[in-house]
Design an enzyme around this catalytic site. Structure first.
Site, mmCIF file in Angstrom:
data_model
loop_
_atom_site.group_PDB
_atom_site.id
_atom_site.type_symbol
_atom_site.label_atom_id
_atom_site.label_comp_id
_atom_site.label_asym_id
_atom_site.label_seq_id
_atom_site.Cartn_x
_atom_site.Cartn_y
_atom_site.Cartn_z
ATOM 1 N N TRP A 134 0.856 -1.186 0.000
ATOM 2 C CA TRP A 134 0.000 0.000 0.000
ATOM 3 C C TRP A 134 0.901 1.249 0.000
ATOM 4 C CZ3 TRP A 134 -1.993 2.720 4.849
ATOM 5 C CH2 TRP A 134 -2.922 3.706 4.518
ATOM 6 N N ASP A 215 -0.813 -5.373 9.248
ATOM 7 C CA ASP A 215 -1.790 -4.399 8.799
ATOM 8 C C ASP A 215 -3.044 -5.197 8.445
ATOM 9 O OD1 ASP A 215 -3.365 -2.543 7.622
ATOM 10 O OD2 ASP A 215 -1.819 -1.727 6.297
ATOM 11 N N LYS A 251 -13.316 -0.663 5.846
ATOM 12 C CA LYS A 251 -13.830 -1.496 4.757
ATOM 13 C C LYS A 251 -14.879 -2.486 5.251
ATOM 14 C CE LYS A 251 -10.006 0.188 2.937
ATOM 15 N NZ LYS A 251 -9.664 0.885 1.753
HETATM 16 N N1 KET Z 1 -3.822 -0.591 5.097
HETATM 17 C C1 KET Z 1 -3.987 -0.946 3.807
HETATM 18 C C2 KET Z 1 -3.274 -2.143 3.298
HETATM 19 C C3 KET Z 1 -4.845 -0.183 2.989
HETATM 20 O O1 KET Z 1 -5.010 -0.566 1.744
HETATM 21 C C4 KET Z 1 -5.486 0.958 3.510
HETATM 22 C C5 KET Z 1 -6.328 1.783 2.648
HETATM 23 C C6 KET Z 1 -5.270 1.266 4.860
HETATM 24 C C7 KET Z 1 -4.427 0.475 5.624
HETATM 25 C C8 KET Z 1 -5.878 2.448 5.544
HETATM 26 O O2 KET Z 1 -7.236 2.516 5.540
HETATM 27 P P1 KET Z 1 -8.020 3.389 6.650
HETATM 28 O O3 KET Z 1 -9.133 3.999 5.901
HETATM 29 O O4 KET Z 1 -7.071 4.381 7.231
HETATM 30 O O5 KET Z 1 -8.473 2.393 7.665
HETATM 31 N N2 KET Z 1 -6.311 1.715 1.380
HETATM 32 C C9 KET Z 1 -7.175 2.398 0.394
HETATM 33 C C10 KET Z 1 -7.432 3.819 0.679
HETATM 34 C C11 KET Z 1 -6.455 4.830 0.125
HETATM 35 O O6 KET Z 1 -5.248 4.611 0.031
HETATM 36 O O7 KET Z 1 -6.936 5.900 -0.220
HETATM 37 C C12 KET Z 1 -6.636 2.177 -1.020
HETATM 38 O O8 KET Z 1 -5.536 1.626 -1.184
HETATM 39 O O9 KET Z 1 -7.319 2.571 -1.968
#
Ligand code: KET
Length: 405
Positions: A134, A215, A251
């Site tokens: 990511w 993660d 998610k």
């Molecule tokens: N870890 C991973 C692997 C991840 O893909 C994301 C978000 C997060 C943590 C953080 O998510 P949060 O909303 O802070 O709980 N990924 C998506 C969001 C973004 O980067 O805008 C994505 O890869 O699209």
């Protein structure tokens, strides 16, 4: 007028953000945004889970709820229930009171608090992340003052896991190095180790004295089952060793904008856990004092009530199943067009994304000619597709692959 800020340089192009901005500014009415990991319904709309609406109504009707500050580490029940969700109902670590869980600002905030804690209290400053991973991982750890290195993960030749390379690189990491592992539904590749492979990874991590940092952003999105998706983490916790886990409800409960997640630190004894807890509070206090209440209240209401919990698992399985069916539809649509190449990886990959294998030139061309937006590494959010948009995407991929080899 002279400006204090005139020396600020523009930020370098961010690969994810620039796609989002380009899509936002595209006036085409049929544009398709597949760049961000956000679940959409078959009608192409964001989804608020019914169980979330129900929990919110319950909270709104409860006049005993006030809007006072939460403690620095958040809502106590939320922390307990979040730890149980990832570690399991029968976790020995929880029973032995050696687990520290603190409510944080979604997965990102949990990673950041964990990174800040490690930068302050851990001797070894090197953190290994998968290649690729990511896009925010390197920023989060670097900003906390740690040094980011990569271990091999994806093999473009096989479009699968480079397991030998992964073990070799992790095995060569210096003692005490932090290893970031995505517990399931790896972003961006959609490729997870098998349970046998996880066991080998665990053995290397433990035998080399490395510190695993999971993660856990997609629990339930890989298999549709919360316990199955937690197996990798539980395997590491069962051996009694230390472990960090960043958990997100963005998610799996569709609570993206509520910014609700948790950092869990599994320690080797209750005494260590007490000390760790006291120090994590000192990391959080100067950053944001204490976390917000609403998302934590929603999650707690659902996790606490067995009927609501069951309703949640049914809705979650529904989302996971719809993603799987979108994979199948996309694969069949590409096959039907006779697009050159093997596209079976689309149905083999797991979770929200597909790492399609289209290159940056093809991605840019599809944005210009077909108004379809994905990240430049060719990653698409399968969860944002529906039966109407699948043919649009398959047409674009077919045209891009046949014209721009
Ligand atoms: N870890 C991973 C692997 C991840 O893909 C994301 C978000 C997060 C943590 C953080 O998510 P949060 O909303 O802070 O709980 N990924 C998506 C969001 C973004 O980067 O805008 C994505 O890869 O699209």
């Amino acid at each position: 007028m002279s400006s204090i800020l005139s020396n600020v340089l523009p930020a370098p192009e961010d690969h994810v953000l620039s796609v989002i901005f380009a899509c936002r500014d595209d006036p085409c009415p049929v544009k398709l945004n597949l760049s961000a990991g956000a679940y959409r319904t078959e009608e192409g709309k964001p989804l608020v889970l019914e169980v979330v609406r129900k929990a919110e109504q319950q909270l709104a009707n409860d006049l005993s709820c006030d809007k006072g500050y939460l403690p620095i580490d958040g809502l106590a029940d939320f922390n307990k229930l979040s730890a149980k969700l990832i570690l399991g109902d029968d976790s020995h670590a929880v029973e032995e009171n050696r687990v520290v869980t603190i409510q944080c600002l979604s997965g990102t905030g949990s990673l950041r608090v964990g990174a800040e804690f490690l930068a302050k209290h851990h001797q070894q400053r090197v953190v290994f992340v998968p290649n690729p991973t990511w896009g925010n991982h390197p920023f989060i750890f670097t900003l906390a003052g740690l040094y980011v290195e990569y271990f091999r993960y994806y093999d473009p030749q096989t479009r699968g896991l480079d397991f030998e390379g992964m073990l070799e690189d992790i095995g060569a990491a210096p003692s005490g190095a932090i290893v970031v592992l995505q517990s399931c539904a790896h972003n961006p590749t959609g490729i997870d180790p098998t349970l046998e492979q996880w066991e080998k990874i665990r053995q290397i991590v433990r035998s080399k004295g490395l510190l695993p940092f999971f993660d856990n952003a997609y629990q339930g999105f890989a298999s549709g089952n919360l316990d199955s998706d937690a197996q990798s983490v539980r395997m590491f916790v069962a051996d009694g060793g230390e472990c960090f886990i960043a958990q997100s409800f963005a998610k799996n409960m569709g609570l993206y904008g509520e910014r609700i997640g948790a950092l869990t630190i599994v320690c080797t004894s209750q005494d260590v856990a007490r000390k760790v807890h006291s120090q994590v509070l000192l990391v959080v206090r100067p950053m944001y004092l204490s976390p917000p209440m609403h998302g934590a209240s929603i999650v707690t209401t659902i996790l606490k009530n067995s009927d609501m919990y069951k309703d949640w698992t049914i809705e979650l399985k529904g989302m996971a199943d719809r993603i799987i069916s979108m994979r199948q539809q996309l694969y069949e649509a590409i096959q039907a067009r006779g697009t050159p190449g093997d596209w079976s990886h689309i149905i083999k990959q797991i979770g929200m994304f597909s790492f399609t294998g289209v290159n940056e030139k093809q991605v840019r061309w599809m944005a210009k000619e077909y108004h379809i937006y994905m990240t430049y590494d060719g990653r698409i959010s399968i969860a944002s597709l529906n039966s109407k948009t699948v043919p649009q995407l398959a047409d674009a991929i077919h045209a891009a692959v046949t014209r721009l080899a």
